[in-house]
Design a protein around this motif. Sequence first.
Motif, PDB file in Angstrom:
ATOM      1  N   UNK A 113       0.833  -1.302   0.214  1.00 39.27           N
ATOM      2  CA  UNK A 113       0.108   0.060   0.010  1.00 39.27           C
ATOM      3  C   UNK A 113       0.623   1.367   0.291  1.00 39.27           C
ATOM      4  N   UNK A 114       1.695   1.283   0.700  1.00 34.91           N
ATOM      5  CA  UNK A 114       2.807   2.310   1.011  1.00 34.91           C
ATOM      6  C   UNK A 114       3.373   2.366  -0.718  1.00 34.91           C
ATOM      7  N   UNK A 115       3.991   1.627  -1.025  1.00 38.07           N
ATOM      8  CA  UNK A 115       4.446   1.988  -2.067  1.00 38.07           C
ATOM      9  C   UNK A 115       3.433   2.179  -3.946  1.00 38.07           C
ATOM     10  N   UNK A 116       1.930   1.850  -3.976  1.00 40.79           N
ATOM     11  CA  UNK A 116       1.357   1.971  -4.501  1.00 40.79           C
ATOM     12  C   UNK A 116       1.049   3.842  -3.929  1.00 40.79           C
ATOM     13  N   UNK A 117       0.930   3.852  -3.824  1.00 38.90           N
ATOM     14  CA  UNK A 117       0.095   5.376  -2.983  1.00 38.90           C
ATOM     15  C   UNK A 117       1.415   6.306  -3.556  1.00 38.90           C
ATOM     16  N   UNK A 118       2.905   6.195  -3.364  1.00 35.53           N
ATOM     17  CA  UNK A 118       3.584   6.401  -3.380  1.00 35.53           C
ATOM     18  C   UNK A 118       3.968   6.351  -5.778  1.00 35.53           C
ATOM     19  N   UNK A 119       3.839   5.304  -6.008  1.00 36.04           N
ATOM     20  CA  UNK A 119       3.425   5.709  -7.054  1.00 36.04           C
ATOM     21  C   UNK A 119       2.475   5.938  -7.492  1.00 36.04           C
ATOM     22  N   UNK A 120       1.303   6.089  -7.334  1.00 35.55           N
ATOM     23  CA  UNK A 120      -0.036   6.491  -7.642  1.00 35.55           C
ATOM     24  C   UNK A 120       0.349   8.069  -7.886  1.00 35.55           C
ATOM     25  N   UNK A 121       1.123   8.569  -7.126  1.00 34.10           N
ATOM     26  CA  UNK A 121       1.428   9.697  -6.781  1.00 34.10           C
ATOM     27  C   UNK A 121       1.841  10.646  -8.141  1.00 34.10           C
ATOM     28  N   UNK A 122       2.937   9.532  -8.067  1.00 30.11           N
ATOM     29  CA  UNK A 122       4.331  10.082  -9.404  1.00 30.11           C
ATOM     30  C   UNK A 122       3.217  10.140 -10.753  1.00 30.11           C
ATOM     31  N   UNK A 123       2.412   9.090 -11.130  1.00 27.54           N
ATOM     32  CA  UNK A 123       1.980   8.871 -12.493  1.00 27.54           C
ATOM     33  C   UNK A 123       0.250   9.703 -12.395  1.00 27.54           C
ATOM     34  N   UNK A 124       0.135  10.127 -11.274  1.00 29.94           N
ATOM     35  CA  UNK A 124      -0.906  11.415 -11.926  1.00 29.94           C
ATOM     36  C   UNK A 124      -0.410  12.795 -12.023  1.00 29.94           C
ATOM     37  N   UNK A 125       0.964  12.722 -11.191  1.00 27.84           N
ATOM     38  CA  UNK A 125       1.611  14.501 -11.217  1.00 27.84           C
ATOM     39  C   UNK A 125       2.074  14.315 -13.146  1.00 27.84           C
ATOM     40  N   UNK A 126       2.459  12.996 -13.770  1.00 26.25           N
ATOM     41  CA  UNK A 126       3.387  13.118 -14.753  1.00 26.25           C
ATOM     42  C   UNK A 126       1.480  13.918 -15.708  1.00 26.25           C
ATOM     43  N   UNK A 127       0.300  12.521 -15.296  1.00 28.73           N
ATOM     44  CA  UNK A 127      -1.075  13.077 -16.005  1.00 28.73           C
ATOM     45  C   UNK A 127      -0.794  14.826 -15.710  1.00 28.73           C
ATOM     46  N   UNK A 128      -0.889  15.540 -14.777  1.00 29.39           N
ATOM     47  CA  UNK A 128      -1.304  16.529 -14.454  1.00 29.39           C
ATOM     48  C   UNK A 128      -0.806  17.866 -15.556  1.00 29.39           C
ATOM     49  N   UNK A 129       0.676  17.735 -15.341  1.00 34.61           N
ATOM     50  CA  UNK A 129       2.052  18.028 -15.852  1.00 34.61           C
ATOM     51  C   UNK A 129       1.609  17.621 -17.806  1.00 34.61           C
ATOM     52  N   UNK A 130       1.303  16.570 -18.598  1.00 42.18           N
ATOM     53  CA  UNK A 130       1.624  16.645 -19.341  1.00 42.18           C
ATOM     54  C   UNK A 130       0.553  17.053 -19.906  1.00 42.18           C
ATOM     55  N   UNK A 131      -1.127  17.055 -18.888  1.00 42.28           N
ATOM     56  CA  UNK A 131      -2.270  17.312 -19.167  1.00 42.28           C
ATOM     57  C   UNK A 131      -2.429  18.899 -19.786  1.00 42.28           C
ATOM     58  N   UNK A 132      -1.456  19.786 -18.578  1.00 42.44           N
ATOM     59  CA  UNK A 132      -1.376  21.449 -18.489  1.00 42.44           C
ATOM     60  C   UNK A 132      -0.532  22.038 -19.774  1.00 42.44           C
ATOM     61  N   UNK A 133       0.146  21.117 -19.448  1.00 43.37           N
ATOM     62  CA  UNK A 133       1.258  21.563 -21.806  1.00 43.37           C
ATOM     63  C   UNK A 133       0.778  21.267 -22.417  1.00 43.37           C
ATOM     64  N   UNK A 134      -0.413  20.517 -22.761  1.00 42.27           N
ATOM     65  CA  UNK A 134      -0.905  20.597 -23.767  1.00 42.27           C
ATOM     66  C   UNK A 134      -2.253  22.131 -23.933  1.00 42.27           C
ATOM     67  N   UNK A 135      -2.636  22.146 -22.905  1.00 48.32           N
ATOM     68  CA  UNK A 135      -3.821  23.615 -23.284  1.00 48.32           C
ATOM     69  C   UNK A 135      -3.114  24.441 -22.775  1.00 48.32           C
ATOM     70  N   UNK A 136      -1.648  24.521 -22.815  1.00 52.34           N
ATOM     71  CA  UNK A 136      -1.326  25.487 -23.038  1.00 52.34           C
ATOM     72  C   UNK A 136      -0.706  25.625 -24.255  1.00 52.34           C
ATOM     73  N   UNK A 137      -0.013  24.778 -25.034  1.00 53.45           N
ATOM     74  CA  UNK A 137      -0.037  24.637 -26.564  1.00 53.45           C
ATOM     75  C   UNK A 137      -1.441  25.060 -27.565  1.00 53.45           C
ATOM     76  N   UNK A 138      -2.871  24.657 -27.085  1.00 53.80           N
ATOM     77  CA  UNK A 138      -3.546  25.114 -27.957  1.00 53.80           C
ATOM     78  C   UNK A 138      -4.379  26.554 -27.411  1.00 53.80           C
TER      79      UNK A 138
END
Length: 84
Positions: free
Chosen positions: A59-84
């Motif tokens: 559970x500890x590592x699941x939370x850590x990995x999930x937070x990193x993946x969600x952070x990556x998704x948010x960063x990528x989606x915010x960069x796509x919003x800036x390009x549009x």
Amino acid sequence: MNKNKKMICVSKKRACIIGLIISLIFAIVVSYASAYMMIDAGLSNGKVNVFTIGNILIPILFIVFEMLILLFIVICSSQNDKKS
């Protein structure tokens, strides 16, 4: 757009589901691998086995990995919003 450049378009919901699955797999693999390393290092003195340490770490590592993946998704989606 350059013809050699390819874009991968995935919805945010699908990216989050794929991120959940990937983070669960990584959490299981890394927790059992680190549990084996802890026991080989002599941290358990033979009283604790790999499965109990691995089940504590999942559970500890699941939370850590999930937070990193969600952070990556948010960063990528915010960069796509800036390009549009």
